[in-house]
Design a protein around this motif. Structure first.
Motif, PDB file in Angstrom:
ATOM      1  N   GLU A  62       0.838  -1.195   0.000  1.00 51.03           N
ATOM      2  CA  GLU A  62       0.000   0.000   0.000  1.00 51.03           C
ATOM      3  C   GLU A  62       0.875   1.248   0.000  1.00 51.03           C
ATOM      4  O   GLU A  62       2.053   1.207   0.349  1.00 51.03           O
ATOM      5  CB  GLU A  62      -0.918   0.004   1.224  1.00 51.03           C
ATOM      6  N   ASN A  66      -3.781   7.511  -1.674  1.00 50.71           N
ATOM      7  CA  ASN A  66      -4.462   7.029  -2.869  1.00 50.71           C
ATOM      8  C   ASN A  66      -5.015   8.232  -3.618  1.00 50.71           C
ATOM      9  O   ASN A  66      -4.850   9.375  -3.184  1.00 50.71           O
ATOM     10  CB  ASN A  66      -5.583   6.056  -2.513  1.00 50.71           C
ATOM     11  N   CYS A  76      -4.417   6.947   2.814  1.00 59.75           N
ATOM     12  CA  CYS A  76      -4.237   5.496   2.811  1.00 59.75           C
ATOM     13  C   CYS A  76      -3.398   5.169   4.046  1.00 59.75           C
ATOM     14  O   CYS A  76      -3.914   5.215   5.150  1.00 59.75           O
ATOM     15  CB  CYS A  76      -3.586   5.002   1.525  1.00 59.75           C
ATOM     16  N   PRO A 537      -8.872   1.769 -10.722  1.00 58.24           N
ATOM     17  CA  PRO A 537      -8.462   2.989 -10.018  1.00 58.24           C
ATOM     18  C   PRO A 537      -8.574   4.179 -10.973  1.00 58.24           C
ATOM     19  O   PRO A 537      -8.758   3.995 -12.176  1.00 58.24           O
ATOM     20  CB  PRO A 537      -6.999   2.713  -9.649  1.00 58.24           C
ATOM     21  N   GLN A 546      -6.020  -2.955  -7.716  1.00 58.79           N
ATOM     22  CA  GLN A 546      -6.032  -2.386  -6.378  1.00 58.79           C
ATOM     23  C   GLN A 546      -7.351  -2.601  -5.636  1.00 58.79           C
ATOM     24  O   GLN A 546      -7.369  -2.818  -4.425  1.00 58.79           O
ATOM     25  CB  GLN A 546      -5.736  -0.884  -6.458  1.00 58.79           C
ATOM     26  N   ASN A 547      -8.470  -2.537  -6.362  1.00 59.42           N
ATOM     27  CA  ASN A 547      -9.779  -2.587  -5.707  1.00 59.42           C
ATOM     28  C   ASN A 547     -10.403  -3.982  -5.655  1.00 59.42           C
ATOM     29  O   ASN A 547     -11.544  -4.130  -5.220  1.00 59.42           O
ATOM     30  CB  ASN A 547     -10.743  -1.631  -6.419  1.00 59.42           C
ATOM     31  N   ASN A 550     -12.076  -5.582  -2.199  1.00 57.81           N
ATOM     32  CA  ASN A 550     -13.448  -5.308  -1.729  1.00 57.81           C
ATOM     33  C   ASN A 550     -14.423  -5.190  -2.892  1.00 57.81           C
ATOM     34  O   ASN A 550     -15.373  -4.423  -2.851  1.00 57.81           O
ATOM     35  CB  ASN A 550     -13.481  -4.049  -0.872  1.00 57.81           C
ATOM     36  N   MET A 551     -14.172  -5.986  -3.928  1.00 58.33           N
ATOM     37  CA  MET A 551     -15.052  -5.998  -5.094  1.00 58.33           C
ATOM     38  C   MET A 551     -16.483  -6.296  -4.654  1.00 58.33           C
ATOM     39  O   MET A 551     -16.763  -7.290  -3.981  1.00 58.33           O
ATOM     40  CB  MET A 551     -14.576  -7.068  -6.080  1.00 58.33           C
TER      41      MET A 551
END
Length: 554
Positions: A62, A66, A76, A537, A546-547, A550-551
């Motif tokens: 991380e 962000n 972040c 992103p 990156q996402n 928590n899709m």
């Protein structure tokens, strides 16, 4: 008896059918393991830095900040920050209670260790404007710049500038993890997790070797942990869920990448259900034909990413007769950019260059040349570059004008360019080279026409290509006025000045007519609709995946 047996068989058949259907529905709507098809295994054995990990990097590591949808910095690993009035001091207040995958705490000392030890690699874009990194207290760190840098936050948001556990950064040559890599006491509640047990075993067995400071094993603070036991070079690699992730429980227990080099095979694997997602990174790009077919599949969803950068099709302005800008303009008039656009499809935009149409620094006044073969021929005639023997090839300096175009493995555009130039009496051969050779040829300006290395989209830095001091990517444009504009650009203290200088650089370069056109390519993610919603992103270089942690489910 037979009647009872038949009834029993029917009942059991219906039962198992319902069970199988329920299982299939559960798998389709609530998958525990996500499978992605990628074109190659880009991990670097011996250097597991964020830059060397590509796809999994944005899930393992991380960054301090962000970006939101408008590309503004948001917290972040840094909860907040302050910037001095002169734009040279950035003080970051770090998030407390965050641990690396090895159980060690994330703190200001970890940030300093990353900047100082990885300054020649991942952090080089920051270090070139950095004067010092100062630890103020355990959770406060200051970056002091040599000069203001209006896009510092975009650099810090890139996954290449993510924070690595200091214990995994080793001085080379590396022969495997040192005693410093011994796993400290992990965060409470994680000691017996499968992910922690897997990582301990993987760290103990790593035998990487590389000189200098390297990341000997990928240990970050992110939602997933590298699964070294599942990594089969050029075949597959995986990450597993970080059970004590500070932002909450990641959706998938494991994410697997399968290496499928052929784009069509990746599309087929997605349609058949063997994989769930593909196309979202530079390593898994799909062809326009693949994308068109996938869009027609009611079970597949296609999502496009934004991309600010371009690849430049350039002419070598240091070689006669193309050291004359008017003659370079003849080449631009000869190119039918609409035909190239049609060939490459909806995921590509042909631009005048050097930045893509959605970049916040793109000068809107730059325009592509109209396709005009007669005008191109007239310019060459006026310069006495003519066909004297009637064989269809013009001559210059007593020799026929035979040029080459430096091309990669897929010379699609080059084939079209050859046809365009043939129409104006120039013979163009396609010179296909491997990537390594291409970089060397470009650096030495040993070409006639070539696709140049891309303008780094996320960094929006025009110095590398257009300054004579830009290093190996320099186009060697000897223009004092352009150098002055680049110097002002590099020393800008605010965004508006930076943008104005960027516009001036683009206009001056455009007037040189060295860039024939530029290709802005959007990454396309294709995935099964029942997964939920894949979200890119704001800009691809922060790490396309990156996402995924928590899709959202449908």
């Amino acid at each position: 008896m037979k009647k009872i047996t038949v009834i029993t068989v029917i009942v059991l058949s219906v039962f198992f059918f319902i069970l199988a259907t329920q299982k299939k529905q559960t798998e389709e709507t609530d998958r525990d393991v996500l499978t992605i098809a990628t074109g190659r295994d880009a991990t670097r054995t011996g250097d597991y830095s964020p830059y060397g990990m590509w796809e999994p990097a944005a899930l393992i590591y991380e960054t301090l900040v962000n970006l939101d949808a408008a590309c503004n910095p948001v917290p972040c690993l840094a909860e907040s920050w302050t910037v001095s009035e002169d734009g040279k001091s950035y003080v970051f207040y770090l998030r407390k209670g965050v641990s690396f995958h090895d159980g060690t705490p994330f703190d200001a000392a970890a940030v300093r260790a990353n900047v100082e030890k990885l300054k020649s690699g991942n952090w080089s874009n920051v270090v070139r404007v950095l004067q010092s990194v100062n630890v103020i207290d355990a959770h406060t760190v200051e970056l002091v710049l040599k000069r203001p840098h209006p896009t510092l936050f975009t650099l810090l948001a890139s996954s290449t500038n993510a924070i690595v556990a200091p214990a995994s950064i080793k001085a080379g040559p590396s022969t495997g993890p040192s005693p410093a890599m011994k796993m400290p006491r992990p965060k409470a509640g994680s000691e017996n997790s499968p992910a922690m047990a897997m990582m301990k075993k993987s760290v103990a067995t790593d035998k990487s070797a590389s000189p200098g400071y390297v990341v000997a094993w990928p240990v970050g603070t992110g939602p997933y942990i590298w699964d070294g036991e599942r990594h089969l070079k050029n075949r597959c690699f995986s990450v597993v869920r970080n059970d004590v992730y500070w932002q909450g429980t990641p959706r998938f227990s494991r994410i697997d990448w399968q290496v499928v080099p052929d784009a069509a095979a990746r599309a087929i694997a997605l349609e058949s259900g063997k994989v769930d997602l593909t196309g979202e990174t530079p390593n898994s790009t799909l062809s326009a034909e693949n994308i068109k077919l996938l869009k027609n599949n009611e079970k597949i969803k296609v999502t496009m990413a934004d991309n600010w950068g371009t690849r430049l099709m350039i002419v070598n302005h240091t070689r006669p007769p193309f050291d004359d800008p008017q003659i370079r303009s003849a080449l631009k008039y000869a190119i039918d950019v609409k035909a190239i656009q049609k060939l490459l499809g909806d995921t590509v935009t042909i631009c005048p260059g050097p930045l893509g149409p959605t970049s916040p620094l793109t000068d809107p006044s730059l325009k592509l040349y109209d396709y005009d073969v007669q005008k191109a021929r007239a310019i060459l005639d006026a310069k006495n570059i003519i066909d004297t023997n009637g064989d269809g090839i013009r001559e210059y300096g007593g020799r026929e004008l035979h040029l080459s175009i430096l091309s990669g493995k897929v010379p699609t555009v080059s084939v079209l360019m050859r046809e365009f130039f043939r129409d104006i009496g120039i013979d163009l051969t396609i010179d296909q080279k491997e990537t390594g050779s291409t970089f060397q040829i470009l650096a030495q300006m040993q070409f006639d026409i070539a696709t140049h290395s891309n303008i780094p989209s996320f960094y929006l830095n025009l110095s590398q290509q257009f300054s004579n001091k830009g290093g190996r990517w320099s186009l060697h444009i000897d223009d004092p006025a352009l150098e002055d504009a680049i110097q002002k650009y590099n020393q800008s203290t605010d965004w508006n000045t930076y943008k104005a200088c960027s516009f001036e650089i683009q206009r001056r370069v455009h007037a040189k007519q060295i860039i024939l056109f530029a290709v802005n390519e959007q990454k396309v993610a294709a995935y099964r609709k029942d997964l939920g919603e894949f979200v890119f992103p704001p800009e691809e270089w922060v790490g396309a995946d990156q996402n995924l942690w928590n899709m959202k489910k449908i």
